[in-house]
Scaffold this active site. Sequence first.
Site, PDB file in Angstrom:
ATOM      1  N   HIS A  97      38.820  42.140 -19.135  1.00 56.71           N
ATOM      2  CA  HIS A  97      37.416  42.982 -19.622  1.00 56.71           C
ATOM      3  C   HIS A  97      37.032  42.569 -21.108  1.00 56.71           C
ATOM      4  O   HIS A  97      38.054  42.385 -21.856  1.00 56.71           O
ATOM      5  CB  HIS A  97      37.681  44.370 -19.471  1.00 56.71           C
ATOM      6  CG  HIS A  97      37.783  44.757 -17.923  1.00 56.71           C
ATOM      7  ND1 HIS A  97      36.626  44.810 -16.920  1.00 56.71           N
ATOM      8  CD2 HIS A  97      38.772  45.010 -17.210  1.00 56.71           C
ATOM      9  CE1 HIS A  97      37.250  44.929 -15.839  1.00 56.71           C
ATOM     10  NE2 HIS A  97      38.396  45.095 -15.934  1.00 56.71           N
ATOM     11  N   ALA A 150      32.045  51.410 -16.416  1.00 57.93           N
ATOM     12  CA  ALA A 150      30.760  51.762 -17.277  1.00 57.93           C
ATOM     13  C   ALA A 150      29.639  51.571 -16.633  1.00 57.93           C
ATOM     14  O   ALA A 150      28.692  51.899 -17.277  1.00 57.93           O
ATOM     15  CB  ALA A 150      30.804  50.563 -18.422  1.00 57.93           C
TER      16      ALA A 150
END
Length: 336
Positions: A59, A119
Amino acid sequence: MEIGYEEKDFLACCGSTKFAKEMALASPFASLEQAVTAATDIWFNKIDVTAWLQAFSAHPQIGDSNSSSSQSHNQTSTQWSKGEQSTALATATGSSLQELSEWNARYREKFGFIFIICASGRSTDEILAELKNRYPNRPIVEFEIAAREQMKVTELRLKKLFSSKTKVSSTSDQYPAEVAKKVEEDRVSIVGGHLTASSVPTAGRTSEIRTRTRPPITTHVLDVSRGSPAAGIEVRLEKWKGTQPRPSFGETDISGWVFHGSSATDNDGRSGQLMGIVDAVDPGIYKISFNTGKYCPSGFFPYVSIVFEIRESQNREHFHVPLLFSPFSMTTYRGS
């Protein structure tokens, strides 16, 4: 109609190569629900700590619009990451990005991996508040939370993957209309229900029950202090059949617990069979005990017992009850 996937497809959903290989082996999947169920089982039950950390490192750091902190070379994954962080970047200011960067560095120094959060749809302020809230956690607790957040991301990306595949199939007239409709219903009703690791079955799920291929109650042990599976731990499963319907806090009648089965964890930290393979498990109160004192004589816990309840409405579900353990701390969760 079952749709086939390649390893690279699953690597875009989760940056662990072990996870991607396991998913490719389990493919093809008849529905999104089937893919999510397989992914959850593989993520929590079949891959190791190294695979979790590899997925974390794939990520980009939250708030990093250039994705420079990501170790992923998968273009689809990079594109999806940008989309997932779009709300955060759109709501960010120079000062909030600076503060987020500072807290990211602080978090990584403490825990050894980047801050993982689903997110999508979250503002910079929301993400920063969650980072600050989780920062005081003990490493063993935070590691589990990060793994659950990664699973949320994986499920959302599976939805994108599945949606794109079914769209291609539909436009080529190779996908029957009634199946396409079913897929759309799956996407709407199932993905949301799987946004936590311990999901509740939907009302229409009974008709999709499949014959079990493993016992309904399983476990594994992870030695978090070493970052590896805990091999050789004795495990014991019992069921409450005392004079009272259920054991109460402070219960002294230990004779109410009836032995079901025992085993020891293997090199992957998984116990052997603790009960028979049955389609419907008896509802009631169960207890899994681990001989942690023998495994770690200098530790704080002579043994660990986890007591949990299986309700009548859950008797066809699978219950994976793992132990994440270190000499002076422990935690558990309900897997699947």
